[in-house]
Enzyme design. Structure first.
Site, mmCIF file in Angstrom:
data_model
loop_
_atom_site.group_PDB
_atom_site.id
_atom_site.type_symbol
_atom_site.label_atom_id
_atom_site.label_comp_id
_atom_site.label_asym_id
_atom_site.label_seq_id
_atom_site.Cartn_x
_atom_site.Cartn_y
_atom_site.Cartn_z
ATOM 1 N N SER A 1 25.260 -40.151 54.370
ATOM 2 C CA SER A 1 24.529 -39.417 55.390
ATOM 3 C C SER A 1 25.258 -39.593 56.713
ATOM 4 O O SER A 1 25.909 -40.614 56.946
ATOM 5 C CB SER A 1 23.101 -39.951 55.519
ATOM 6 N N ASP B 1 20.476 -41.214 39.774
ATOM 7 C CA ASP B 1 21.214 -41.975 40.782
ATOM 8 C C ASP B 1 21.050 -43.472 40.486
ATOM 9 O O ASP B 1 19.923 -43.943 40.284
ATOM 10 C CB ASP B 1 20.632 -41.615 42.166
ATOM 11 N N SER C 1 16.588 -41.404 41.920
ATOM 12 C CA SER C 1 16.882 -42.817 41.679
ATOM 13 C C SER C 1 15.785 -43.393 40.782
ATOM 14 O O SER C 1 14.803 -42.725 40.479
ATOM 15 C CB SER C 1 16.897 -43.567 43.006
ATOM 16 N N HIS D 1 29.155 -42.461 48.131
ATOM 17 C CA HIS D 1 27.742 -42.831 48.293
ATOM 18 C C HIS D 1 27.478 -43.158 49.760
ATOM 19 O O HIS D 1 28.409 -43.334 50.539
ATOM 20 C CB HIS D 1 27.412 -44.050 47.429
ATOM 21 N N GLY D 2 26.197 -43.275 50.084
ATOM 22 C CA GLY D 2 25.838 -43.692 51.440
ATOM 23 C C GLY D 2 26.484 -42.810 52.493
ATOM 24 O O GLY D 2 26.965 -43.280 53.507
ATOM 25 N N ASP E 1 20.919 -38.759 51.498
ATOM 26 C CA ASP E 1 19.477 -38.962 51.401
ATOM 27 C C ASP E 1 18.874 -39.185 52.791
ATOM 28 O O ASP E 1 17.956 -38.486 53.217
ATOM 29 C CB ASP E 1 19.187 -40.155 50.470
ATOM 30 N N ASP F 1 25.443 -47.598 37.066
ATOM 31 C CA ASP F 1 26.000 -48.460 38.107
ATOM 32 C C ASP F 1 26.120 -49.882 37.565
ATOM 33 O O ASP F 1 25.233 -50.703 37.725
ATOM 34 C CB ASP F 1 25.125 -48.430 39.367
HETATM 35 ZN ZN LIG Z 1 24.362 -44.849 46.084
#
Ligand SMILES: [Zn+2]
Length: 341
Positions: free
Chosen positions: A226, A83, A50, A223-224, A268, A105
């Site tokens: 985990s 990212d 990122s 995304h997100g 992550d 993004d």
């Molecule tokens: Zn993300």
């Protein structure tokens, strides 16, 4: 082999019907953990950084660590991905450094906080696609906004405020020509995604399926994602941590996504939890230790285990040797003259 284009990895994943985890890194131990997991499971890999990671590590360090990874693990097709690029300039600087894939993004303004307009998103993403594809570099875009804030990035909304509109997604893909599309279906960045196990009310898998029905050939990105497993939370809390109870995205929901067009899954938090738990355990059990290796080695091993497990669960395991890497020059050529299907 040199770093490869993400487009090739995702095209292969679509052919094989599997997903590819994209794991965030800031330092050497995390890169080593991912590469060791890839070797053990024979998986192609996406390593991503990122903006926060680029500034933390001074990205030149990170880039050269990744070159070392390609030298030491020549059998593993490896992508270096940006990212959440917040602007055309950020994406450009990553491409110039040698990243083989970038995320523009444009769902947020360059401040990384304020939701943008559709027009702004299309314009910024289209501009990055033109610059990137000329060099054979892959582009991921995002439509809709995720919840939460991570590394100072995010609108801080809950996951349900700006879900992806399927019709707008179709329009967005057509107008930008991107390679992979991140969608908002209720997930959030960070550890605190859900206050209880997510249901159809909070995680909108129906929405994902609808987008896949309308865009069957587009690589979707979660995304997100985990899973924030309880056992990793417990280790941290057992050794003096103070995590509040929290739930992530269950692996079986991700697998349902993979059956419905999801090819890239961002992870992550799970790795952060594994690392911190392992370090806390050493500090707690051996307070006399002061050699950083005494806690960084178990931390690296703990992250490797989580990554290897995800690689197996996402289905990428066993696929590292399926294909010969295509050069970025060849990819640029393909973008320039699309092959008729
Ligand atoms: Zn993300």
């Amino acid at each position: 082999m040199p770093l490869v284009s993400m487009r090739q990895l995702l095209d292969e994943a679509a052919k094989g019907g599997y997903g590819v985890g994209a794991f965030n890194v800031n330092n050497m131990e995390q890169i080593q953990a991912i590469m060791e997991a890839a070797r053990e499971t024979r998986s192609p890999v996406i390593v991503q950084a990122s903006r926060g990671a680029r500034s933390y590590s001074q990205d030149r360090f990170l880039y050269h660590l990744m070159l070392a990874a390609t030298e030491l693990y020549p059998e593993i097709p490896t992508v270096l991905h940006l990212d959440h690029g917040n602007s055309v300039e950020t994406c450009k600087s990553a491409i110039e450094m040698g990243f083989t894939s970038v995320m523009m993004d444009g769902s947020l303004m360059p401040d990384g906080k304020t939701p943008s307009t559709f027009q702004y998103n299309v314009k910024a993403t289209r501009e990055v696609v033109e610059i990137a594809h000329a060099k054979g570099v892959t582009v991921e875009g995002e439509i809709g906004c995720l919840g939460g804030i991570e590394d100072g990035h995010g609108a801080g909304l809950d996951g349900l405020s700006h879900l992806t509109d399927p019709e707008q997604a179709v329009e967005f893909v057509k107008l930008t020509g991107l390679d992979a599309l991140a969608i908002a279906i209720g997930t959030s960045h960070g550890a605190y995604k859900f206050t209880k196990k997510p249901t159809g009310e909070t995680l909108k898998m129906e929405r994902l399926m609808e987008i896949h029905r309308r865009l069957p050939h587009v690589h979707l990105v979660m995304h997100g994602s985990s899973s924030v497993p309880k056992d990793l939370q417990d280790i941290i809390n057992q050794y003096g941590g103070k995590l509040k109870p929290t739930w992530g995205v269950p692996v079986e929901e991700i697998q349902l996504g993979i059956r419905n067009g999801v090819r890239k899954i961002n992870v992550d938090t799970d790795n952060r939890l594994a690392i911190t738990g392992a370090i806390r355990k050493v500090f707690f059990e051996k307070p006399e230790e002061f050699d950083p290796r005494s806690y960084l080695k178990p931390a690296r091993e703990a992250m490797k285990k989580v990554v290897a497990l995800r690689m197996t669960q996402f289905g990428q395991a066993g696929h590292a040797g399926d294909y010969a890497p295509v050069s970025l020059e060849e990819m640029a050529h393909r973008y320039h003259e699309p092959v008729a299907v």
